[in-house]
Design an enzyme around this catalytic site. Sequence first.
Site, PDB file in Angstrom:
ATOM      1  N   ASP A 116      33.452  47.320  51.130  1.00 33.56           N
ATOM      2  CA  ASP A 116      34.167  47.569  52.378  1.00 33.56           C
ATOM      3  C   ASP A 116      33.273  47.931  53.548  1.00 33.56           C
ATOM      4  O   ASP A 116      33.774  48.280  54.626  1.00 33.56           O
ATOM      5  CB  ASP A 116      35.206  48.672  52.167  1.00 33.56           C
ATOM      6  N   ASP A 175      39.929  40.351  49.802  1.00 31.11           N
ATOM      7  CA  ASP A 175      39.607  41.146  50.999  1.00 31.11           C
ATOM      8  C   ASP A 175      38.122  41.017  51.369  1.00 31.11           C
ATOM      9  O   ASP A 175      37.746  41.151  52.544  1.00 31.11           O
ATOM     10  CB  ASP A 175      39.900  42.630  50.770  1.00 31.11           C
ATOM     11  N   GLY A 233      42.192  35.444  36.835  1.00 34.12           N
ATOM     12  CA  GLY A 233      42.676  35.929  38.119  1.00 34.12           C
ATOM     13  C   GLY A 233      43.762  36.948  37.879  1.00 34.12           C
ATOM     14  O   GLY A 233      44.583  36.793  36.977  1.00 34.12           O
ATOM     15  N   THR A 235      45.962  40.667  39.834  1.00 30.89           N
ATOM     16  CA  THR A 235      46.279  41.394  41.053  1.00 30.89           C
ATOM     17  C   THR A 235      46.030  42.874  40.859  1.00 30.89           C
ATOM     18  O   THR A 235      45.960  43.368  39.728  1.00 30.89           O
ATOM     19  CB  THR A 235      47.738  41.158  41.494  1.00 30.89           C
ATOM     20  N   ARG A 247      49.230  40.220  52.218  1.00 29.42           N
ATOM     21  CA  ARG A 247      48.005  40.591  52.923  1.00 29.42           C
ATOM     22  C   ARG A 247      46.788  39.882  52.334  1.00 29.42           C
ATOM     23  O   ARG A 247      45.837  39.579  53.056  1.00 29.42           O
ATOM     24  CB  ARG A 247      47.805  42.107  52.938  1.00 29.42           C
ATOM     25  N   TRP A 251      44.097  37.869  54.508  1.00 29.04           N
ATOM     26  CA  TRP A 251      42.634  38.034  54.483  1.00 29.04           C
ATOM     27  C   TRP A 251      41.958  36.673  54.295  1.00 29.04           C
ATOM     28  O   TRP A 251      40.914  36.393  54.901  1.00 29.04           O
ATOM     29  CB  TRP A 251      42.205  38.954  53.355  1.00 29.04           C
TER      30      TRP A 251
END
Length: 393
Positions: A116, A175, A233, A235, A247, A251
């Site tokens: 981040d 993200d 994959g 979540t 969201r 992204w």
Amino acid sequence: MNVKFFTLIAAVFLLGNQSYAQKNNSFNVKKQLEYCAEQASKTLKVIPDDGTSPRTVPNGSKDWKFVNYKDWTSGFWPGELWYLYEATGDKKWEKEADKFSQFLKPLSVSKANDHDLGFQIFNSFGNGYRLTKNPEYKDVILKTADTLATLFNPKVGTTISWPHNKMGGHNTIIDNMMNLELLFWASKNGGNKKLYDIAVKHAETTMNNHFRPDYSSYHVIIYDYETGKKIKGRTAQGYSDDSMWARGQAWAIYGFTMVYRETKDPKFLDFAHKLTRVYLDRLTTEDLIPYWDFDAPGIPNEPRDASAAAIVSSALMELSSYTKDANLKKEYLTKSKKMIVSLSDHYQSRDVNSAFLLHSTGHKPAGSEIDCSINYADYYYLEALLRLQKLKK
């Protein structure tokens, strides 16, 4: 945020969108920016003098919850202040933006804890440098880019998102596309040229592994640390491993649009269009503000996510500037503007709290930040307003 982008988008807009501009005149961007400045002024009065910044106002509350510089959202508040300085030219905002940016400075010389750093440093010091050319800010950005690059795993081809959350392998979340802008910028402004290659490789690996056949995004991809092979994959914040988390798709749209801007590689532009297509085609809400997950089982009684709409609205304005198809360009601009108008008319926090927007959803599976005000929704809403203002001019 990119200067070249703002110049390009203004030129493209003037060439082909007079009819859009005429319709757009009924929406007063200046009035919305003034509203944001009023709300931010109220927030400034309640922030503790302890190095923290506002993150969220829970549903039913009027009070902000504050976080320290290590929180992943810590760059959005100073970013908002820089945008207000850009919007108004008022030195008050420059002073406050600098103050809250400085709190984040230790991130540039600390070990990278997660991906981040782009959100934290480029939204704060990045906007600050763009507007002031303060060499101190540039130094912080370049050091932080090198720090972020330490998370890159060449065997996988991406930077790891959560080093301390093993999840059965090397994890990369969608993200993370947003944080590549920090690497691109640094590589072009005195940093190591290898940062450019890391960003491109991350984008290519993500493009090849992070999406379903319909171009909807997984939130997280788990890779084998040694072989780089995709394991699965899943979540974290979406409804299920197979659902389209609003969201997350936002992204992706914004991220790949930015990667095209930085590389001019047409494969990234084509991919951004495909990601946008599935989002817009599946968007069933009349006001174009999505439910928190497109596959949430309780629709239409599920929470909305204003943050996703703000991110997509801003991204669509940039994507439209790279779009040669006149009908597609018009669709992007029209829907982007409708998203901003919907947010402004029906989602503002006026008289409820001092944030800009209501009705964002952070992490519903964890029961966290559901239907509340969140700083990143405010940040991208303000960015979208500034981009729209530049289009009108």
